[in-house]
Motif scaffolding. Structure first.
Motif, PDB file in Angstrom:
ATOM      1  N   GLY A 234       0.805  -1.222   0.000  1.00  0.00           N
ATOM      2  CA  GLY A 234       0.000   0.000   0.000  1.00  0.00           C
ATOM      3  C   GLY A 234       0.830   1.258   0.000  1.00  0.00           C
ATOM      4  N   SER A 235       0.445   2.220   0.822  1.00  0.00           N
ATOM      5  CA  SER A 235       1.099   3.522   0.831  1.00  0.00           C
ATOM      6  C   SER A 235       2.464   3.490   1.500  1.00  0.00           C
ATOM      7  CB  SER A 235       0.213   4.542   1.537  1.00  0.00           C
ATOM      8  OG  SER A 235      -0.048   4.126   2.866  1.00  0.00           O
ATOM      9  N   ASP A 236       2.902   2.313   1.974  1.00  0.00           N
ATOM     10  CA  ASP A 236       4.230   2.224   2.576  1.00  0.00           C
ATOM     11  C   ASP A 236       5.318   2.603   1.584  1.00  0.00           C
ATOM     12  OD1 ASP A 236       3.604  -0.677   4.707  1.00  0.00           O
ATOM     13  OD2 ASP A 236       3.210   1.454   4.975  1.00  0.00           O
ATOM     14  N   LEU A 237       5.012   2.628   0.287  1.00  0.00           N
ATOM     15  CA  LEU A 237       6.009   3.008  -0.707  1.00  0.00           C
ATOM     16  C   LEU A 237       6.549   4.400  -0.426  1.00  0.00           C
ATOM     17  CD1 LEU A 237       7.501   2.461  -3.372  1.00  0.00           C
ATOM     18  CD2 LEU A 237       5.542   3.435  -4.574  1.00  0.00           C
ATOM     19  N   SER A 238       5.713   5.310   0.039  1.00  0.00           N
ATOM     20  CA  SER A 238       6.164   6.673   0.309  1.00  0.00           C
ATOM     21  C   SER A 238       7.213   6.702   1.416  1.00  0.00           C
ATOM     22  CB  SER A 238       4.974   7.558   0.686  1.00  0.00           C
ATOM     23  OG  SER A 238       4.318   7.061   1.835  1.00  0.00           O
TER      24      SER A 238
END
Length: 436
Positions: A234-238
């Motif tokens: 999910g948004s952990d890429l940021s």
């Protein structure tokens, strides 16, 4: 774009005064008004002069501190975030969020290009306190769009959101991506946008492929070095790309990417390519002169995989995204971290390859070990009934006649929740032989 309101306050051109410089100024002031001034006046036998010399020195010192603190706050400035969503055909939609800094109190009239839709936010001081009613007015004419900001205090920010009507010819990412027989992603990406882009990342199959800086017109191959491939959820890429560090300088990029992921409900099942630039893509003028603006541009384009392969077929987890076709629950929401739903059921399908002819030899589903409130079933076409999915392990493999679970090139599944719960959507992997 409203979610980027606080990101606009990371104003690159407005910096806090140097703590070291202010500390030295304080120490010098303390030394001058204490031992040095006392020594000089005592030697001259004029100690009574301290009554007017100390206030004079204090005024001079205060003026010096004010000058140092306001050195970058003497002119109008802007900070703009642009999000450019490319359609892959050469056009894109640009949305912008700007903060306009006012060095003096009064009225300001900003001019934008014609056919620009504007929205303004509450004016705010640099100290973060609200200023009451939003006294701004927008005027649209065939020649231009004008924004009038009234009664702006000194050192305050006006927030402006703008969006052009329709698409703009801003280019695209040209993609040539394929999966080889071992399930490895290969191919190349060409930057056909109007700008050089930095830190380009291809997100597909639950992985982020770091392509680096890609100049306009240049091509780059999908990296095979695992050091350049990021696994994320999910948004952990940021947070992986731009982790929190001391003296953080990448807060804008991290928060923009995180906001984009959450706003679109993106997770590791989605495929897109993204990059950055700092070119001036949004401009506006004050009294006919362009306002000096720091700009950060986020470029993003959805990715469609090319499944025109022949021979051995091996599509790993993450490439075939599930589509929800039916929801029978009082509450259902999809977030980057997973699914939240109330008591009820959902029906979804994994779309398979429609190009060519494929003979599947194996279907695997990962993520089947849910919590005790959730069960999963798969549709058996041959027997025309729902078949329970074994949840003793986190992965189930159907290697014996997998075609009995395929209907109209789709694998259908149902997830039932006995109570309000959270879970992660399962993933599908397939193997087989493909002919064009």
């Amino acid at each position: 774009m409203d979610n980027l309101n606080y990101v606009l306050e990371y104003f690159p051109a407005l910096k806090m005064p140097s703590f070291t410089l202010l500390l030295w100024m304080l120490l010098i002031y303390a030394v001058i008004v204490a031992p040095i001034l006392y020594f000089i006046l005592k030697r001259a036998d004029k100690r009574e002069w301290a009554w007017f010399l100390i206030p004079i020195i204090a005024v001079i010192a205060s003026g010096a501190v004010y000058f140092v603190g306001s050195a970058d706050k003497t002119r109008e400035l802007a900070h703009t975030i642009n999000v450019i969503k490319l359609n892959g055909q050469g056009d894109g939609v640009k949305s912008s969020a700007s903060a306009f800094f006012t060095p003096r109190s009064g009225n300001y009239q900003l001019e934008f290009s014609e056919n620009t839709y504007l929205k303004t936010g509450r004016n705010q001081t640099t100290f973060g306190s609200g200023l009451g009613e939003n006294t701004s007015f927008v005027r649209n004419t065939p020649e231009a769009t004008t924004l009038e900001l009234r009664d702006m205090p000194q050192w305050s920010l006006a927030k402006i959101w703008s969006e052009s009507q329709g698409t703009e010819p801003v280019g695209r990412f040209a993609l040539d991506l394929k999966l080889d027989g071992s399930g490895q992603l290969t191919g190349a990406v060409t930057n056909e946008t109007i700008n050089d882009l930095t830190e380009v990342v291809l997100v597909v199959g639950g992985k982020g492929y770091k392509l680096g800086d890609v100049a306009q017109g240049a091509s780059v191959s999908v990296p095979q070095d695992q050091k350049q491939v990021l696994k994320f959820v999910g948004s952990d890429l940021s947070n992986i790309l731009y982790p929190y560090v001391q003296n953080d300088t990448r807060a804008r990029e991290r928060d923009i990417l995180n906001n984009y992921s959450w706003a679109g409900g993106y997770s590791n099942k989605d495929a897109y390519i993204m990059g950055w630039s700092k070119d001036r893509l949004t401009t506006f003028t004050l009294k006919g002169t362009e306002v000096d603006s720091d700009q950060l541009n986020y470029w993003v384009q959805p990715v469609s995989m090319n499944w025109e392969v022949s021979g051995e077929l091996n599509i790993p987890y993450g490439f075939l995204s599930p589509e929800i076709s039916q929801v029978n629950a009082p509450m259902y929401a999809s977030y980057p971290h997973g699914i939240e739903m109330g008591q009820g059921m959902i029906v979804g399908e994994f779309p398979l390859i429609t190009e060519g002819s494929v003979q599947y030899s194996e279907i695997s589903i990962k993520g089947t070990k849910f919590n005790q409130n959730v069960t999963m079933e798969i549709w058996n076409v041959k027997e025309s009934k729902w078949e329970p999915v074994d949840n003793s392990n986190n992965e189930v493999v159907y290697a014996d006649h997998p075609e009995q679970y395929i209907v109209d090139n789709r694998v259908r599944f149902m997830i039932t929740a006995s109570d309000q719960t959270n879970f992660t959507m399962p993933e599908l992997s397939v193997k087989g032989e493909a002919t064009p």
